[in-house]
Design a protein around this motif. Structure first.
Motif, PDB file in Angstrom:
ATOM      1  N   ASP A  62       0.848  -1.194   0.000  1.00  0.00           N
ATOM      2  CA  ASP A  62       0.000   0.000   0.000  1.00  0.00           C
ATOM      3  C   ASP A  62       0.885   1.245   0.000  1.00  0.00           C
ATOM      4  OD1 ASP A  62      -2.280   1.538  -0.066  1.00  0.00           O
ATOM      5  OD2 ASP A  62      -3.225   0.553   1.638  1.00  0.00           O
ATOM      6  N   PHE A  63       0.270   2.367  -0.321  1.00  0.00           N
ATOM      7  CA  PHE A  63       1.046   3.599  -0.502  1.00  0.00           C
ATOM      8  C   PHE A  63       0.355   4.791   0.133  1.00  0.00           C
ATOM      9  CE2 PHE A  63       2.039   0.652  -3.847  1.00  0.00           C
ATOM     10  CZ  PHE A  63       3.420   0.662  -3.831  1.00  0.00           C
ATOM     11  N   MET A  64       1.188   5.730   0.556  1.00  0.00           N
ATOM     12  CA  MET A  64       0.691   7.019   1.038  1.00  0.00           C
ATOM     13  C   MET A  64       1.417   8.095   0.268  1.00  0.00           C
ATOM     14  SD  MET A  64       0.755   6.879   5.127  1.00  0.00           S
ATOM     15  CE  MET A  64       0.576   8.648   5.220  1.00  0.00           C
ATOM     16  N   TRP A  65       0.721   9.167   0.054  1.00  0.00           N
ATOM     17  CA  TRP A  65       1.355  10.291  -0.615  1.00  0.00           C
ATOM     18  C   TRP A  65       1.164  11.519   0.262  1.00  0.00           C
ATOM     19  CZ3 TRP A  65      -0.295  12.286  -6.148  1.00  0.00           C
ATOM     20  CH2 TRP A  65       0.709  13.143  -6.634  1.00  0.00           C
ATOM     21  N   LEU A  66       2.264  12.091   0.683  1.00  0.00           N
ATOM     22  CA  LEU A  66       2.213  13.257   1.562  1.00  0.00           C
ATOM     23  C   LEU A  66       2.522  14.510   0.756  1.00  0.00           C
ATOM     24  CD1 LEU A  66       4.372  11.977   4.575  1.00  0.00           C
ATOM     25  CD2 LEU A  66       1.904  11.728   4.233  1.00  0.00           C
ATOM     26  N   SER A  67       2.123  15.635   1.293  1.00  0.00           N
ATOM     27  CA  SER A  67       2.637  16.884   0.736  1.00  0.00           C
ATOM     28  C   SER A  67       2.855  17.842   1.891  1.00  0.00           C
ATOM     29  CB  SER A  67       1.680  17.474  -0.289  1.00  0.00           C
ATOM     30  OG  SER A  67       0.433  17.700   0.299  1.00  0.00           O
ATOM     31  N   SER A  68       3.812  18.735   1.701  1.00  0.00           N
ATOM     32  CA  SER A  68       4.032  19.731   2.738  1.00  0.00           C
ATOM     33  C   SER A  68       3.344  21.010   2.301  1.00  0.00           C
ATOM     34  CB  SER A  68       5.509  19.945   3.002  1.00  0.00           C
ATOM     35  OG  SER A  68       6.204  20.060   1.793  1.00  0.00           O
ATOM     36  N   TYR A  69       2.856  21.750   3.254  1.00  0.00           N
ATOM     37  CA  TYR A  69       2.105  22.962   2.923  1.00  0.00           C
ATOM     38  C   TYR A  69       2.968  23.970   2.187  1.00  0.00           C
ATOM     39  CZ  TYR A  69      -1.929  21.674   5.723  1.00  0.00           C
ATOM     40  OH  TYR A  69      -3.044  21.062   6.200  1.00  0.00           O
ATOM     41  N   ALA A  70       4.228  24.097   2.600  1.00  0.00           N
ATOM     42  CA  ALA A  70       5.054  25.144   2.004  1.00  0.00           C
ATOM     43  C   ALA A  70       6.446  24.619   1.676  1.00  0.00           C
ATOM     44  CB  ALA A  70       5.166  26.332   2.953  1.00  0.00           C
ATOM     45  N   GLY A  71       6.733  24.515   0.398  1.00  0.00           N
ATOM     46  CA  GLY A  71       8.075  24.162  -0.066  1.00  0.00           C
ATOM     47  C   GLY A  71       8.550  22.817   0.435  1.00  0.00           C
ATOM     48  N   THR A  72       9.843  22.608   0.401  1.00  0.00           N
ATOM     49  CA  THR A  72      10.377  21.311   0.795  1.00  0.00           C
ATOM     50  C   THR A  72      11.019  21.359   2.166  1.00  0.00           C
ATOM     51  OG1 THR A  72      12.312  21.968  -0.487  1.00  0.00           O
ATOM     52  CG2 THR A  72      10.853  20.342  -1.480  1.00  0.00           C
ATOM     53  N   ASP A  73      11.682  22.431   2.468  1.00  0.00           N
ATOM     54  CA  ASP A  73      12.580  22.433   3.614  1.00  0.00           C
ATOM     55  C   ASP A  73      12.132  23.396   4.715  1.00  0.00           C
ATOM     56  OD1 ASP A  73      16.185  22.078   3.539  1.00  0.00           O
ATOM     57  OD2 ASP A  73      14.739  21.774   5.125  1.00  0.00           O
ATOM     58  N   SER A  74      10.874  23.833   4.627  1.00  0.00           N
ATOM     59  CA  SER A  74      10.469  24.947   5.484  1.00  0.00           C
ATOM     60  C   SER A  74       9.911  24.509   6.830  1.00  0.00           C
ATOM     61  CB  SER A  74       9.459  25.813   4.749  1.00  0.00           C
ATOM     62  OG  SER A  74       8.395  25.004   4.293  1.00  0.00           O
ATOM     63  N   THR A  75       8.645  24.718   7.024  1.00  0.00           N
ATOM     64  CA  THR A  75       8.046  24.533   8.345  1.00  0.00           C
ATOM     65  C   THR A  75       7.886  23.074   8.719  1.00  0.00           C
ATOM     66  OG1 THR A  75       5.871  24.574   7.356  1.00  0.00           O
ATOM     67  CG2 THR A  75       6.736  26.668   8.123  1.00  0.00           C
ATOM     68  N   GLY A  76       7.842  22.206   7.724  1.00  0.00           N
ATOM     69  CA  GLY A  76       7.647  20.803   8.012  1.00  0.00           C
ATOM     70  C   GLY A  76       6.204  20.448   8.311  1.00  0.00           C
ATOM     71  N   THR A  77       5.279  21.321   7.940  1.00  0.00           N
ATOM     72  CA  THR A  77       3.871  21.004   8.136  1.00  0.00           C
ATOM     73  C   THR A  77       3.402  20.107   6.998  1.00  0.00           C
ATOM     74  OG1 THR A  77       3.701  23.241   8.951  1.00  0.00           O
ATOM     75  CG2 THR A  77       1.656  22.014   8.719  1.00  0.00           C
ATOM     76  N   MET A  78       2.977  18.904   7.349  1.00  0.00           N
ATOM     77  CA  MET A  78       2.646  17.929   6.317  1.00  0.00           C
ATOM     78  C   MET A  78       1.137  17.692   6.280  1.00  0.00           C
ATOM     79  SD  MET A  78       5.854  16.988   5.743  1.00  0.00           S
ATOM     80  CE  MET A  78       5.497  15.687   4.604  1.00  0.00           C
ATOM     81  N   LYS A  79       0.665  17.229   5.144  1.00  0.00           N
ATOM     82  CA  LYS A  79      -0.697  16.701   5.092  1.00  0.00           C
ATOM     83  C   LYS A  79      -0.725  15.449   4.209  1.00  0.00           C
ATOM     84  CE  LYS A  79      -2.300  19.649   1.373  1.00  0.00           C
ATOM     85  NZ  LYS A  79      -3.371  20.467   0.831  1.00  0.00           N
ATOM     86  N   VAL A  80      -1.792  14.680   4.375  1.00  0.00           N
ATOM     87  CA  VAL A  80      -1.946  13.462   3.584  1.00  0.00           C
ATOM     88  C   VAL A  80      -2.623  13.825   2.277  1.00  0.00           C
ATOM     89  CG1 VAL A  80      -2.985  11.167   3.503  1.00  0.00           C
ATOM     90  CG2 VAL A  80      -2.140  12.079   5.677  1.00  0.00           C
ATOM     91  N   ARG A  81      -1.919  13.615   1.190  1.00  0.00           N
ATOM     92  CA  ARG A  81      -2.496  13.892  -0.125  1.00  0.00           C
ATOM     93  C   ARG A  81      -3.275  12.668  -0.611  1.00  0.00           C
ATOM     94  NH1 ARG A  81      -0.168  16.860  -5.058  1.00  0.00           N
ATOM     95  NH2 ARG A  81       1.375  17.656  -3.623  1.00  0.00           N
ATOM     96  N   GLN A  82      -2.730  11.504  -0.289  1.00  0.00           N
ATOM     97  CA  GLN A  82      -3.459  10.269  -0.592  1.00  0.00           C
ATOM     98  C   GLN A  82      -3.164   9.252   0.495  1.00  0.00           C
ATOM     99  OE1 GLN A  82      -3.254   8.615  -4.726  1.00  0.00           O
ATOM    100  NE2 GLN A  82      -2.928   6.701  -3.604  1.00  0.00           N
ATOM    101  N   ASP A  83      -4.235   8.708   1.070  1.00  0.00           N
ATOM    102  CA  ASP A  83      -4.072   7.832   2.233  1.00  0.00           C
ATOM    103  C   ASP A  83      -4.030   6.358   1.803  1.00  0.00           C
ATOM    104  OD1 ASP A  83      -3.885   7.077   4.884  1.00  0.00           O
ATOM    105  OD2 ASP A  83      -5.535   8.364   5.532  1.00  0.00           O
ATOM    106  N   LEU A  84      -3.710   5.484   2.763  1.00  0.00           N
ATOM    107  CA  LEU A  84      -3.747   4.044   2.524  1.00  0.00           C
ATOM    108  C   LEU A  84      -5.154   3.604   2.143  1.00  0.00           C
ATOM    109  CD1 LEU A  84      -1.813   2.661   5.640  1.00  0.00           C
ATOM    110  CD2 LEU A  84      -0.896   3.268   3.394  1.00  0.00           C
ATOM    111  N   THR A  85      -5.245   2.476   1.465  1.00  0.00           N
ATOM    112  CA  THR A  85      -6.567   1.908   1.199  1.00  0.00           C
ATOM    113  C   THR A  85      -6.789   0.667   2.060  1.00  0.00           C
ATOM    114  OG1 THR A  85      -5.668   0.610  -0.620  1.00  0.00           O
ATOM    115  CG2 THR A  85      -6.598   2.751  -1.186  1.00  0.00           C
ATOM    116  N   THR A  86      -5.794   0.309   2.881  1.00  0.00           N
ATOM    117  CA  THR A  86      -5.859  -0.879   3.731  1.00  0.00           C
ATOM    118  C   THR A  86      -6.179  -0.479   5.166  1.00  0.00           C
ATOM    119  OG1 THR A  86      -3.983  -1.687   2.440  1.00  0.00           O
ATOM    120  CG2 THR A  86      -4.535  -2.931   4.420  1.00  0.00           C
ATOM    121  N   ASP A  87      -7.004  -1.294   5.842  1.00  0.00           N
ATOM    122  CA  ASP A  87      -7.210  -1.106   7.278  1.00  0.00           C
ATOM    123  C   ASP A  87      -6.052  -1.800   7.995  1.00  0.00           C
ATOM    124  OD1 ASP A  87      -8.029  -0.833   9.864  1.00  0.00           O
ATOM    125  OD2 ASP A  87      -9.796  -2.147   9.681  1.00  0.00           O
ATOM    126  N   ILE A  88      -5.190  -1.024   8.646  1.00  0.00           N
ATOM    127  CA  ILE A  88      -3.974  -1.599   9.239  1.00  0.00           C
ATOM    128  C   ILE A  88      -4.140  -1.920  10.730  1.00  0.00           C
ATOM    129  CG2 ILE A  88      -2.390  -0.574   7.564  1.00  0.00           C
ATOM    130  CD1 ILE A  88      -1.684   1.514   9.825  1.00  0.00           C
TER     131      ILE A  88
END
Ligand code: 5GP
Ligand code: MG
Length: 181
Positions: A62-88
């Protein structure tokens, strides 16, 4: 593409050998555990595809896709762009990552997955750059392919501005390349 590389840090053969070694360890670790192997997109895809073929037990991918709110190296605030499809819940989960750098992204991933109450949660990262770790991050990877110095690397899934992911080795770009894109 090859012309843009100043130095090859890890050759294809070195990566292959290390993955084979890790595969033996992970095969023993996950025998009879039916693990869910979670890849964090997109940087992990090349490592993921090679690594799972050396973990020779039944497993689920399974896969997750994250994105950070601002740039790559900045605040480190992340969000889930695409979540797992499996119940873990109650499952043995192995996270595969391309690189453990500041630790923002792995830390976020671990917290996100822990909240679903897996039976176990371990981390295998191809590369570790401990010098770059952000203060306050105590998380450790359970399995590390290579510990590398503090340099920006590309290839084998890792990009610079979405380029170089398909290089079969891991290298350092020539300084002038950064002015090109
Ligand atoms: P973190 O800083 O959260 O540990 O890593 C976040 C992401 O930054 C990684 O998953 C990777 O996509 C990117 N990153 C960190 N170090 C490097 C590097 O040396 N090269 C490349 N191409 N990406 C990196
Ligand atoms: Mg990544």
């Amino acid at each position: 593409m090859e012309n843009d590389i100043q130095q090859i840090l890890l050759t294809q053969a070195q990566i292959e050998n290390r993955i084979r070694e890790l595969g033996q360890v992970l095969t023993e670790e996950y025998r009879d555990k039916d693990p869910v192997i979670v890849g964090v997109l997109k940087g992990v895809v090349v490592f993921y595809a090679d690594m799972v073929r050396h973990i020779q037990v039944p497993c689920q991918m399974d896969f997750m896709w994250l994105s950070s709110y601002a740039g790559t190296d900045s605040t480190g605030t992340m969000k889930v762009r695409q979540d797992l499809t499996t119940d873990i819940k109650g499952r043995h989960v192995l996270i595969l990552e391309d690189i453990f750098d500041t630790g923002n992204s792995l830390n976020f991933t671990v917290e996100h997955l822990k909240s679903r109450e897996p039976a176990s949660l371990k981390i295998c990262t191809l590369l570790d750059k401990p010098e770059r770790r952000k203060a306050g991050i105590t998380l450790k990877a359970d399995y590390v392919g290579f510990t590398i110095p503090n340099a920006f690397v590309v290839g084998y899934g890792l990009d610079y501005n979405e380029k170089y992911r398909n290089l079969p080795y891991i290298g350092i770009l020539k300084p002038e390349v950064y002015d090109k894109f």
